[in-house]
Write a protein that holds these residues in place. Structure first.
Motif, PDB file in Angstrom:
ATOM      1  N   ILE A 459      63.948  26.359  12.450  1.00  0.00           N
ATOM      2  CA  ILE A 459      64.115  26.462  13.903  1.00  0.00           C
ATOM      3  C   ILE A 459      64.322  25.056  14.457  1.00  0.00           C
ATOM      4  O   ILE A 459      63.514  24.155  14.217  1.00  0.00           O
ATOM      5  CB  ILE A 459      62.881  27.113  14.552  1.00  0.00           C
ATOM      6  N   VAL A 460      65.415  24.861  15.157  1.00  0.00           N
ATOM      7  CA  VAL A 460      65.706  23.569  15.776  1.00  0.00           C
ATOM      8  C   VAL A 460      65.089  23.564  17.168  1.00  0.00           C
ATOM      9  O   VAL A 460      65.472  24.353  18.040  1.00  0.00           O
ATOM     10  CB  VAL A 460      67.226  23.320  15.858  1.00  0.00           C
ATOM     11  N   LYS A 461      64.113  22.678  17.369  1.00  0.00           N
ATOM     12  CA  LYS A 461      63.441  22.571  18.665  1.00  0.00           C
ATOM     13  C   LYS A 461      63.914  21.290  19.355  1.00  0.00           C
ATOM     14  O   LYS A 461      63.695  20.192  18.844  1.00  0.00           O
ATOM     15  CB  LYS A 461      61.926  22.541  18.471  1.00  0.00           C
ATOM     16  N   LEU A 462      64.555  21.452  20.503  1.00  0.00           N
ATOM     17  CA  LEU A 462      65.120  20.308  21.212  1.00  0.00           C
ATOM     18  C   LEU A 462      64.053  19.620  22.058  1.00  0.00           C
ATOM     19  O   LEU A 462      63.514  20.243  22.990  1.00  0.00           O
ATOM     20  CB  LEU A 462      66.254  20.756  22.134  1.00  0.00           C
ATOM     21  N   PRO A 463      63.733  18.369  21.780  1.00  0.00           N
ATOM     22  CA  PRO A 463      62.807  17.638  22.657  1.00  0.00           C
ATOM     23  C   PRO A 463      63.305  17.613  24.105  1.00  0.00           C
ATOM     24  O   PRO A 463      62.505  17.660  25.040  1.00  0.00           O
ATOM     25  CB  PRO A 463      62.781  16.230  22.051  1.00  0.00           C
ATOM     26  N   LEU A 464      64.623  17.566  24.270  1.00  0.00           N
ATOM     27  CA  LEU A 464      65.215  17.543  25.609  1.00  0.00           C
ATOM     28  C   LEU A 464      64.846  18.787  26.402  1.00  0.00           C
ATOM     29  O   LEU A 464      64.607  18.714  27.615  1.00  0.00           O
ATOM     30  CB  LEU A 464      66.744  17.439  25.476  1.00  0.00           C
ATOM     31  N   GLY A 465      64.794  19.935  25.733  1.00  0.00           N
ATOM     32  CA  GLY A 465      64.541  21.192  26.425  1.00  0.00           C
ATOM     33  C   GLY A 465      63.124  21.696  26.303  1.00  0.00           C
ATOM     34  O   GLY A 465      62.804  22.779  26.807  1.00  0.00           O
ATOM     35  N   GLN A 466      62.261  20.938  25.625  1.00  0.00           N
ATOM     36  CA  GLN A 466      60.861  21.349  25.464  1.00  0.00           C
ATOM     37  C   GLN A 466      59.935  20.177  25.792  1.00  0.00           C
ATOM     38  O   GLN A 466      59.139  19.736  24.971  1.00  0.00           O
ATOM     39  CB  GLN A 466      60.616  21.844  24.038  1.00  0.00           C
ATOM     40  N   GLN A 467      60.061  19.676  27.009  1.00  0.00           N
ATOM     41  CA  GLN A 467      59.275  18.516  27.425  1.00  0.00           C
ATOM     42  C   GLN A 467      57.827  18.925  27.715  1.00  0.00           C
ATOM     43  O   GLN A 467      57.567  19.985  28.270  1.00  0.00           O
ATOM     44  CB  GLN A 467      59.904  17.888  28.673  1.00  0.00           C
ATOM     45  N   ASP A 468      56.908  18.044  27.295  1.00  0.00           N
ATOM     46  CA  ASP A 468      55.491  18.285  27.554  1.00  0.00           C
ATOM     47  C   ASP A 468      54.779  16.942  27.667  1.00  0.00           C
ATOM     48  O   ASP A 468      55.423  15.889  27.763  1.00  0.00           O
ATOM     49  CB  ASP A 468      54.869  19.155  26.461  1.00  0.00           C
ATOM     50  N   GLU A 469      53.462  16.969  27.642  1.00  0.00           N
ATOM     51  CA  GLU A 469      52.675  15.732  27.772  1.00  0.00           C
ATOM     52  C   GLU A 469      52.967  14.744  26.651  1.00  0.00           C
ATOM     53  O   GLU A 469      52.770  13.537  26.803  1.00  0.00           O
ATOM     54  CB  GLU A 469      51.172  16.070  27.774  1.00  0.00           C
ATOM     55  N   GLU A 470      53.420  15.265  25.486  1.00  0.00           N
ATOM     56  CA  GLU A 470      53.667  14.404  24.332  1.00  0.00           C
ATOM     57  C   GLU A 470      55.077  13.802  24.328  1.00  0.00           C
ATOM     58  O   GLU A 470      55.402  12.988  23.463  1.00  0.00           O
ATOM     59  CB  GLU A 470      53.467  15.211  23.037  1.00  0.00           C
ATOM     60  N   SER A 471      55.934  14.206  25.253  1.00  0.00           N
ATOM     61  CA  SER A 471      57.319  13.703  25.257  1.00  0.00           C
ATOM     62  C   SER A 471      57.338  12.188  25.443  1.00  0.00           C
ATOM     63  O   SER A 471      56.778  11.670  26.422  1.00  0.00           O
ATOM     64  CB  SER A 471      58.120  14.368  26.375  1.00  0.00           C
ATOM     65  N   PRO A 472      57.963  11.455  24.524  1.00  0.00           N
ATOM     66  CA  PRO A 472      57.945   9.989  24.587  1.00  0.00           C
ATOM     67  C   PRO A 472      58.695   9.454  25.812  1.00  0.00           C
ATOM     68  O   PRO A 472      59.727  10.000  26.212  1.00  0.00           O
ATOM     69  CB  PRO A 472      58.656   9.568  23.293  1.00  0.00           C
ATOM     70  N   ILE A 473      58.162   8.380  26.355  1.00  0.00           N
ATOM     71  CA  ILE A 473      58.748   7.785  27.554  1.00  0.00           C
ATOM     72  C   ILE A 473      60.174   7.281  27.287  1.00  0.00           C
ATOM     73  O   ILE A 473      61.052   7.383  28.155  1.00  0.00           O
ATOM     74  CB  ILE A 473      57.860   6.613  28.059  1.00  0.00           C
ATOM     75  N   ASN A 474      60.434   6.751  26.076  1.00  0.00           N
ATOM     76  CA  ASN A 474      61.781   6.226  25.810  1.00  0.00           C
ATOM     77  C   ASN A 474      62.824   7.329  25.830  1.00  0.00           C
ATOM     78  O   ASN A 474      63.990   7.084  26.170  1.00  0.00           O
ATOM     79  CB  ASN A 474      61.840   5.437  24.496  1.00  0.00           C
ATOM     80  N   LEU A 475      62.432   8.568  25.488  1.00  0.00           N
ATOM     81  CA  LEU A 475      63.347   9.703  25.617  1.00  0.00           C
ATOM     82  C   LEU A 475      63.510  10.084  27.084  1.00  0.00           C
ATOM     83  O   LEU A 475      64.645  10.218  27.578  1.00  0.00           O
ATOM     84  CB  LEU A 475      62.816  10.896  24.817  1.00  0.00           C
ATOM     85  N   LEU A 476      62.410  10.218  27.790  1.00  0.00           N
ATOM     86  CA  LEU A 476      62.460  10.665  29.183  1.00  0.00           C
ATOM     87  C   LEU A 476      63.214   9.689  30.073  1.00  0.00           C
ATOM     88  O   LEU A 476      63.935  10.094  30.994  1.00  0.00           O
ATOM     89  CB  LEU A 476      61.037  10.867  29.723  1.00  0.00           C
ATOM     90  N   ALA A 477      63.047   8.406  29.807  1.00  0.00           N
ATOM     91  CA  ALA A 477      63.699   7.397  30.648  1.00  0.00           C
ATOM     92  C   ALA A 477      65.213   7.415  30.511  1.00  0.00           C
ATOM     93  O   ALA A 477      65.929   6.918  31.384  1.00  0.00           O
ATOM     94  CB  ALA A 477      63.161   6.009  30.292  1.00  0.00           C
TER      95      ALA A 477
END
Length: 725
Positions: A459-477
């Protein structure tokens, strides 16, 4: 599997006449009539084609079953006495880019969905022929601006060659960061990092992501930054594109894409175009002697084109040493029996990298090597020699498996690892899928020396589409604001409020995690203004300047340096190597000095070969990527700190970044290195005038003039022709 539904076993029964050919095809028909068993039915048919003489009396039935299975290309390839009705069917499935190319039913289904404007995410076996769908879409002539995202520079070049050959007159092909858009119709072929660097990707009609499973964050630090870069690229492309097509193998589901509010059709397909014989040996990972015995048996028994997958370049070296000791299998006079061009290429390898280097020794025995540290020209030449059957054996790491097209009948999976991590069932299937090839090898052989990994769903889980408290700041920024969740926006605001590192630095250098960026900034704040001034505009650094640079590089690139044992604080090896490289007259001069030292200081072929591999690894992965990336970060942090101190920002490390990133070459020449022209050849071509022209003009110049340039020898000419035509 029920033995009565085992195509391989049933075919053996046809051969030994315990099962009739008709009953075999009846089983195929029954499978094709059951939706859950269609791939099995296709395998029955493919194996029957591979043993066609056994089915002479059932030709018409076999043709009809091929049609039912949707394997239309094989109708044309294996039968000439087709009825007018079947010829009409072939016309319906004939591709729009090549009248000789016939789609199978799954290709046609995907093409029709995309042609109607739908977004498609396709999971299908490696051998399904997914690139043909891309070519058919381009041939529709309804897309002006297309972006194709591939995971490696090797795949950029392979895709560029294919696209240029078919569409180079209609479209401008942009594949390097230094190229600018000149035409109305453009096809961009980039890695995710290059997508993120471009600021001119607007009004895109279609984007394609190859190997989309790499969007998943598998928590592995060595690959995590690339997964985030691909998510950032996806976010960017979704905001500027009308349509998308994502391709990958063996995926059961994709999670997180729905959250991005774009409708799409996910198609998980097991459509078979080749059959595989899986041979299991269950050897312990460290039982090298038994592994080698089995490899010897396999190579004696199976004569087709063979790829051996190894976990690392060190494992490749070990296998090469074993294979080159087998007088019974390898012709010691291979080079004396081959063509003059291959002999000259071998002499070229010896001249620049030494006769004891594993790659040179392997080629002398008719074996090719492919791993990430090799110069690109050598990688591409190896693939070409293998695909044209000038060499029969290819030993590779995951660099070969990740999408580069090869034609292999046999795959030997020597190690169940990729570097240190174990490979899972998904990766194992991906490697296995390189055996066999539609239209060339109907049946491939996969030899699994170690125990197969346990089956698990992918199962491919996209960090982009599954943001939570653990989502890294460098991705979010770095993702587009419209793709930020409310929670992520809040976390970004909190970070900006409390962190000393500005969001713009995090966004620009998203390949670094925030902890590393904060350490890097701490290093800068501990420098005096004098020290900052001393390194702000440095080109050829003095001792104290290079010490500062080396210390910074070790801080931010510790993980990459550790792989080459260059990270130790009390060790001067990195400092010395940086100094040698910066002050070298050229890349070739540096390599020659290092290789000469290796041959003077080390005894024995094995030690010399290993040291040469390490040297190339350092040049390719440390200098070209890690050092250049660290210096770019250093420049931006220095300028931010100058501003913070109300001083004029003046840091410019462009000269240093350029020589590391471009191997001492002008940037347009560096692009030609990616296309497969070796640096040793390019250095012969550099002039002040040519250094100023753009990539496309330089390519045109070479097309018209390379034959008349006296400084080029026949090997140089070979590389140039292979790259630009």
């Amino acid at each position: 599997m029920d033995n009565m539904l085992d195509p391989k076993l049933c075919l053996e029964k046809v051969r030994n006449e315990t099962l009739s050919a008709f009953l075999y095809l009846k089983k195929a028909s029954e499978c094709l009539a059951s939706p859950d068993l269609v791939p099995l039915g296709q395998e029955f048919i493919i194996r029957a084609l591979d043993a066609l003489p056994l089915f002479k009396k059932q030709t018409l039935l076999l043709q009809n079953l091929l049609r039912t299975a949707g394997l239309y290309p094989y109708l044309k390839k294996y039968f000439t006495d087709l009825s007018p009705e079947k010829e009409f069917v072939l016309d319906v499935y004939r591709s729009n880019f090549d009248e000789k190319f016939i789609f199978h039913s799954m290709q046609a289904r995907i093409f029709n969905l995309l042609s109607s404007g739908k977004n498609v995410v396709l999971s299908a076996p490696t051998s399904m022929g997914k690139s043909a769908i891309v070519d058919a879409l381009i041939s529709e002539n309804k897309y002006k601006n297309i972006v194709i995202v591939v995971p490696t520079i090797a795949l950029i070049d392979e895709t560029r060659r294919r696209i240029h050959q078919r569409f180079g007159r209609e479209y401008q092909i942009v594949h390097h960061g230094a190229q600018v858009k000149r035409k109305d119709k453009v096809i961009y072929i980039f890695t995710q990092e290059r997508v993120n660097e471009r600021d001119d990707l607007n009004d895109i009609d279609l984007f394609i992501i190859d190997e989309f499973y790499k969007l998943a964050d598998i928590k592995d630090e060595s690959s995590r930054s690339r997964a985030f870069a691909l998510n950032i690229a996806l976010s960017k492309l979704l905001t500027v594109s009308k349509q998308f097509y994502m391709i990958g193998p063996y995926i059961d589901a994709i999670q997180g894409l729905n959250a991005l509010k774009r409708e799409f059709t996910f198609i998980p397909s097991d459509f078979k175009t080749v059959a595989l014989n899986i041979h299991k040996h269950d050897i312990a990972p460290n039982n090298i002697s038994t592994k080698n015995e089995i490899v010897e048996e396999i190579l004696k028994s199976y004569n087709g084109q063979t790829i051996i997958y190894c976990k690392s370049s060190n494992s490749i070296a070990q296998v090469i040493r074993f294979l080159t000791s087998l007088d019974s299998l390898f012709n010691r006079n291979f080079l004396s029996c081959t063509n003059a061009s291959l002999k000259k290429y071998y002499n070229w390898l010896k001249r620049y990298y030494g006769s004891d280097w594993g790659c040179s020794q392997a080629l002398a025995n008719g074996i090719g090597i492919h791993h990430g540290a090799l110069p690109r020209a050598i990688q591409q030449k190896t693939v070409e020699l293998f695909n044209t059957k000038q060499i029969k054996f290819l030993i590779c790491t995951s660099t070969m498996i990740e999408g580069v097209n090869t034609s292999a009948e046999n795959i030997i999976i020597y190690d169940n690892r990729n570097g240190n991590p174990k490979i899972d069932s998904f990766t194992h299937k991906n490697i296995s899928g390189r055996a066999g090839r539609m239209g060339q090898y109907l049946v491939g052989n996969v030899f699994c020396l170690e125990e197969l990994p346990p089956q698990e769903s992918q199962i491919v889980k996209l960090p982009l589409g599954q943001q939570d408290e653990e989502s890294p700041i460098n991705l979010l920024a770095s993702i587009q604001p419209e793709h930020l969740s409310e929670l992520s926006s809040k976390n970004l605001t909190q970070f900006a409020k409390y962190s000393d590192v500005p969001i713009e630095i995090v966004r620009k250098h998203a390949s670094y995690n925030v902890e590393t960026l904060e350490k890097a900034y701490e290093v800068i704040t501990e420098l005096s203004i004098t020290e900052m001034d001393q390194i702000a505009l440095v080109t050829k650094p003095k001792k104290y300047q290079l010490e500062l640079l080396t210390s910074f590089i070790k801080t931010v690139e510790n993980r990459a340096l550790a792989r080459q044992q260059l990270h130790f604080e009390d060790n001067d090896e990195l400092y010395n190597r940086l100094s040698y490289y910066i002050y070298a007259d050229s890349y070739t001069a540096y390599i020659k000095k290092q290789v000469d030292y290796i041959y003077q200081s080390r005894e024995g072929k094995d030690m010399r070969s290993d040291a040469t591999d390490r040297e190339l690894n350092i040049v390719r992965n440390i200098f070209k990527h890690a050092v250049a990336r660290a210096l770019s970060l250093l420049e931006d942090l220095l300028n931010y700190e100058f501003k913070s101190l109300d001083l004029h920002p003046k840091a410019n490390l462009g000269w240093l970044i350029h020589i590391f990133e471009n191997s001492h070459l002008p940037s347009s020449f560096s692009a030609l290195e990616e296309m497969g022209i070796p640096i040793e050849t390019l250095e012969k071509l550099v002039t002040p005038k040519l250094s100023e022209i753009d990539i496309d003009t330089l390519i045109r110049y070479l097309r018209f003039n390379h034959k008349f340039l006296r400084q080029l020898n026949s090997v140089d000419q070979m590389f140039i022709k292979q790259a630009i035509y």
